[in-house]
Design a protein around this motif. Structure first.
Motif, PDB file in Angstrom:
ATOM      1  N   ASP A  81       0.821  -1.013   0.093  1.00 47.63           N
ATOM      2  CA  ASP A  81       0.053   0.165  -0.001  1.00 47.63           C
ATOM      3  C   ASP A  81       0.931   1.324  -0.023  1.00 47.63           C
ATOM      4  OD1 ASP A  81      -1.577   2.463   0.859  1.00 47.63           O
ATOM      5  OD2 ASP A  81      -3.254   0.858   1.506  1.00 47.63           O
ATOM      6  N   ASN A  82       0.781   1.987  -1.080  1.00 41.52           N
ATOM      7  CA  ASN A  82       1.782   3.156  -1.255  1.00 41.52           C
ATOM      8  C   ASN A  82       1.151   4.538  -0.739  1.00 41.52           C
ATOM      9  OD1 ASN A  82       3.948   1.584  -2.518  1.00 41.52           O
ATOM     10  ND2 ASN A  82       3.025   2.167  -4.598  1.00 41.52           N
ATOM     11  N   ASN A  83      -0.191   4.379  -0.470  1.00 39.98           N
ATOM     12  CA  ASN A  83      -0.952   5.577   0.233  1.00 39.98           C
ATOM     13  C   ASN A  83      -1.074   5.999   1.677  1.00 39.98           C
ATOM     14  OD1 ASN A  83      -1.354   6.340  -2.668  1.00 39.98           O
ATOM     15  ND2 ASN A  83      -2.770   5.080  -2.880  1.00 39.98           N
ATOM     16  N   ILE A  84      -1.065   4.583   2.396  1.00 42.71           N
ATOM     17  CA  ILE A  84      -1.434   4.722   3.736  1.00 42.71           C
ATOM     18  C   ILE A  84      -0.519   5.812   4.552  1.00 42.71           C
ATOM     19  CG2 ILE A  84       0.181   2.874   4.258  1.00 42.71           C
ATOM     20  CD1 ILE A  84      -1.705   2.088   6.484  1.00 42.71           C
ATOM     21  N   ASP A  85      -1.182   6.540   5.362  1.00 44.41           N
ATOM     22  CA  ASP A  85      -0.627   7.249   6.283  1.00 44.41           C
ATOM     23  C   ASP A  85      -0.931   7.422   7.521  1.00 44.41           C
ATOM     24  OD1 ASP A  85       0.809   9.826   7.356  1.00 44.41           O
ATOM     25  OD2 ASP A  85      -0.950  11.029   6.928  1.00 44.41           O
ATOM     26  N   TYR A  86       0.211   6.795   8.498  1.00 46.82           N
ATOM     27  CA  TYR A  86      -0.131   6.824   9.840  1.00 46.82           C
ATOM     28  C   TYR A  86       1.218   7.313  10.326  1.00 46.82           C
ATOM     29  CZ  TYR A  86      -2.075   4.577  14.240  1.00 46.82           C
ATOM     30  OH  TYR A  86      -2.761   4.569  15.498  1.00 46.82           O
ATOM     31  N   SER A  87       1.226   8.604   9.958  1.00 48.28           N
ATOM     32  CA  SER A  87       2.572   9.349  10.570  1.00 48.28           C
ATOM     33  C   SER A  87       2.338   9.763  12.108  1.00 48.28           C
ATOM     34  CB  SER A  87       3.091  10.634   9.605  1.00 48.28           C
ATOM     35  OG  SER A  87       1.665  11.275   9.526  1.00 48.28           O
ATOM     36  N   LYS A  88       1.379   9.894  12.628  1.00 46.20           N
ATOM     37  CA  LYS A  88       0.858  10.232  13.960  1.00 46.20           C
ATOM     38  C   LYS A  88       0.095   9.258  14.479  1.00 46.20           C
ATOM     39  CE  LYS A  88       1.189  15.152  13.227  1.00 46.20           C
ATOM     40  NZ  LYS A  88       0.566  16.443  13.203  1.00 46.20           N
ATOM     41  N   LYS A  89      -0.083   9.024  15.711  1.00 47.46           N
ATOM     42  CA  LYS A  89      -0.599   7.782  16.469  1.00 47.46           C
ATOM     43  C   LYS A  89      -2.085   8.168  16.664  1.00 47.46           C
ATOM     44  CE  LYS A  89       0.023   4.173  19.778  1.00 47.46           C
ATOM     45  NZ  LYS A  89       0.240   2.994  19.069  1.00 47.46           N
ATOM     46  N   TYR A  90      -2.853   8.103  15.288  1.00 49.60           N
ATOM     47  CA  TYR A  90      -4.184   8.437  15.253  1.00 49.60           C
ATOM     48  C   TYR A  90      -5.159   7.749  16.118  1.00 49.60           C
ATOM     49  CZ  TYR A  90      -2.289  11.443  11.338  1.00 49.60           C
ATOM     50  OH  TYR A  90      -1.795  12.200  10.559  1.00 49.60           O
ATOM     51  N   PHE A  91      -6.109   8.289  16.721  1.00 50.59           N
ATOM     52  CA  PHE A  91      -7.021   7.242  17.544  1.00 50.59           C
ATOM     53  C   PHE A  91      -7.962   6.525  16.271  1.00 50.59           C
ATOM     54  CE2 PHE A  91     -11.171   6.694  19.439  1.00 50.59           C
ATOM     55  CZ  PHE A  91     -10.774   6.000  20.725  1.00 50.59           C
ATOM     56  N   ASP A  92      -8.056   7.242  15.192  1.00 54.14           N
ATOM     57  CA  ASP A  92      -8.727   6.618  14.149  1.00 54.14           C
ATOM     58  C   ASP A  92      -7.460   5.524  13.201  1.00 54.14           C
ATOM     59  OD1 ASP A  92     -10.087   5.720  11.722  1.00 54.14           O
ATOM     60  OD2 ASP A  92     -10.555   7.554  11.031  1.00 54.14           O
ATOM     61  N   ARG A  93      -7.844   4.365  13.547  1.00 52.31           N
ATOM     62  CA  ARG A  93      -6.942   3.354  13.047  1.00 52.31           C
ATOM     63  C   ARG A  93      -7.698   2.754  11.595  1.00 52.31           C
ATOM     64  NH1 ARG A  93      -2.631   0.756  15.275  1.00 52.31           N
ATOM     65  NH2 ARG A  93      -3.637  -1.132  14.608  1.00 52.31           N
ATOM     66  N   SER A  94      -8.518   3.333  11.172  1.00 49.59           N
ATOM     67  CA  SER A  94      -9.457   2.516  10.043  1.00 49.59           C
ATOM     68  C   SER A  94      -8.522   1.989   8.904  1.00 49.59           C
ATOM     69  CB  SER A  94     -10.649   3.325   9.626  1.00 49.59           C
ATOM     70  OG  SER A  94     -10.241   4.582   9.368  1.00 49.59           O
ATOM     71  N   GLU A  95      -7.595   2.931   8.392  1.00 50.10           N
ATOM     72  CA  GLU A  95      -6.626   2.476   7.492  1.00 50.10           C
ATOM     73  C   GLU A  95      -5.963   1.224   7.711  1.00 50.10           C
ATOM     74  OE1 GLU A  95      -4.594   5.520   4.452  1.00 50.10           O
ATOM     75  OE2 GLU A  95      -4.806   6.565   6.406  1.00 50.10           O
ATOM     76  N   LEU A  96      -5.434   1.180   8.991  1.00 48.25           N
ATOM     77  CA  LEU A  96      -4.598   0.156   9.288  1.00 48.25           C
ATOM     78  C   LEU A  96      -5.389  -1.077   9.469  1.00 48.25           C
ATOM     79  CD1 LEU A  96      -2.168   1.654  11.909  1.00 48.25           C
ATOM     80  CD2 LEU A  96      -1.393   0.474   9.780  1.00 48.25           C
ATOM     81  N   ASP A  97      -6.590  -0.745   9.930  1.00 46.40           N
ATOM     82  CA  ASP A  97      -7.524  -1.911  10.351  1.00 46.40           C
ATOM     83  C   ASP A  97      -7.989  -2.554   8.775  1.00 46.40           C
ATOM     84  OD1 ASP A  97      -7.319  -1.564  13.070  1.00 46.40           O
ATOM     85  OD2 ASP A  97      -9.240  -0.539  13.000  1.00 46.40           O
ATOM     86  N   GLU A  98      -8.136  -1.762   8.053  1.00 45.39           N
ATOM     87  CA  GLU A  98      -8.458  -2.103   6.466  1.00 45.39           C
ATOM     88  C   GLU A  98      -7.275  -3.218   6.071  1.00 45.39           C
ATOM     89  OE1 GLU A  98      -9.813   0.673   3.905  1.00 45.39           O
ATOM     90  OE2 GLU A  98     -11.091   1.461   5.538  1.00 45.39           O
ATOM     91  N   LEU A  99      -5.981  -2.812   6.343  1.00 48.31           N
ATOM     92  CA  LEU A  99      -4.964  -3.437   5.868  1.00 48.31           C
ATOM     93  C   LEU A  99      -4.979  -4.840   6.722  1.00 48.31           C
ATOM     94  CD1 LEU A  99      -2.064  -0.933   5.106  1.00 48.31           C
ATOM     95  CD2 LEU A  99      -3.905  -2.009   3.203  1.00 48.31           C
ATOM     96  N   TYR A 100      -5.130  -4.763   7.845  1.00 47.22           N
ATOM     97  CA  TYR A 100      -5.175  -5.818   8.511  1.00 47.22           C
ATOM     98  C   TYR A 100      -5.971  -6.864   8.170  1.00 47.22           C
ATOM     99  CZ  TYR A 100      -4.832  -8.826  12.812  1.00 47.22           C
ATOM    100  OH  TYR A 100      -4.682  -9.824  13.881  1.00 47.22           O
ATOM    101  N   GLU A 101      -7.151  -6.555   7.611  1.00 46.52           N
ATOM    102  CA  GLU A 101      -8.147  -7.529   7.412  1.00 46.52           C
ATOM    103  C   GLU A 101      -7.887  -8.463   6.116  1.00 46.52           C
ATOM    104  OE1 GLU A 101     -11.209  -8.229   8.687  1.00 46.52           O
ATOM    105  OE2 GLU A 101     -10.466  -6.719  10.494  1.00 46.52           O
ATOM    106  N   LYS A 102      -6.811  -7.888   5.535  1.00 46.17           N
ATOM    107  CA  LYS A 102      -6.420  -8.632   4.412  1.00 46.17           C
ATOM    108  C   LYS A 102      -5.270  -9.744   4.548  1.00 46.17           C
ATOM    109  CE  LYS A 102      -6.658  -4.731   1.390  1.00 46.17           C
ATOM    110  NZ  LYS A 102      -6.068  -3.650   0.488  1.00 46.17           N
ATOM    111  N   LYS A 103      -5.003  -9.963   5.962  1.00 44.49           N
ATOM    112  CA  LYS A 103      -4.069 -10.884   6.369  1.00 44.49           C
ATOM    113  C   LYS A 103      -4.275 -12.315   6.160  1.00 44.49           C
ATOM    114  CE  LYS A 103      -5.499 -11.587  11.331  1.00 44.49           C
ATOM    115  NZ  LYS A 103      -5.896 -12.790  11.048  1.00 44.49           N
ATOM    116  N   GLU A 104      -5.482 -12.603   5.812  1.00 42.91           N
ATOM    117  CA  GLU A 104      -6.189 -14.110   5.269  1.00 42.91           C
ATOM    118  C   GLU A 104      -5.814 -14.862   6.662  1.00 42.91           C
ATOM    119  OE1 GLU A 104      -4.004 -14.791   1.649  1.00 42.91           O
ATOM    120  OE2 GLU A 104      -5.680 -13.577   0.472  1.00 42.91           O
ATOM    121  N   LEU A 105      -4.971 -16.184   6.550  1.00 40.45           N
ATOM    122  CA  LEU A 105      -4.681 -17.000   7.569  1.00 40.45           C
ATOM    123  C   LEU A 105      -3.496 -16.675   8.369  1.00 40.45           C
ATOM    124  CD1 LEU A 105      -5.710 -20.321   5.813  1.00 40.45           C
ATOM    125  CD2 LEU A 105      -7.216 -18.950   7.615  1.00 40.45           C
TER     126      LEU A 105
END
Length: 190
Positions: A81-105
């Motif tokens: 993912d070239n667009n994700i931005d989590y440069s500050k510890k945002y309370f809203d982690r939805s971008e990270l959570d969406e990527l985490y959902e792709k972890k499969e097994l």
């Protein structure tokens, strides 16, 4: 306009608060305000706790404590993912959570941004490569444990490619709760 909200995860064990100097620095860098977090953190038991301190540019909003149990992580899914931005510890982690959902097994993800390793969804990463521990020069989040270990010269910053990851002989995750946790018997999946 929505106000940005941030949080810190701070380790408390046996009534001791860990790595506070680096958490104070990150809060100051995030909201341009010097707060002494020690004034807000009073561990409620002697057990290992995860303190979640929520704040915005007006100050501390909330402090909660949770018993901590470390996750078992052995398998990693490489997520690009070239667009994700989590440069500050945002309370809203939805971008990270969406990527985490792709972890499969797999147990966790490793985020590849612009062809370089960045972070997992919950921790900075380091690999043992050419007889040294290296961590990405451009992580998603400049973690407090990572900052301390860089200052102590336990790890050094370097651009890390997927090829370097595959050739590395050891891997470690770093965050406020697990410190520097070397993982044995791990594997990656693309």
């Amino acid at each position: 306009m929505n106000k940005e909200v941030f949080f810190e995860t701070i380790k408390c064990d046996d009534y001791e608060v860990y790595n506070l100097e680096f958490h104070n620095k990150r809060v100051a860098n995030t909201i341009a305000m010097n707060l002494n977090l020690q004034e807000y953190i009073y561990p409620i038991t002697s057990e290992l706790l995860r303190c979640k301190l929520v704040y915005d540019d007006s100050g501390i909003l909330d402090v909660k404590y949770f018993p901590y149990k470390k996750r078992e992580i052995k398998t990693f899914k490489l997520i690009y993912d070239n667009n994700i931005d989590y440069s500050k510890k945002y309370f809203d982690r939805s971008e990270l959570d969406e990527l985490y959902e792709k972890k499969e097994l797999c147990d966790e993800i490793i985020i590849i941004k612009n062809d370089l390793l960045s972070d997992t969804s919950i921790a900075n990463i380091a690999i043992y490569y050419e007889n040294m521990w290296i961590t990405p020069k451009l992580p998603l989040l400049y973690g407090t444990t990572r900052a301390r270990l860089l200052e102590e010269r336990v790890i050094i910053e370097k651009d890390i490619t997927v090829e370097m990851l595959k050739k590395s002989t050891k891997l470690a995750l770093m965050n406020a709760m697990i410190d520097f946790d070397e993982i044995k018997d791990y594997s990656f999946f693309s």
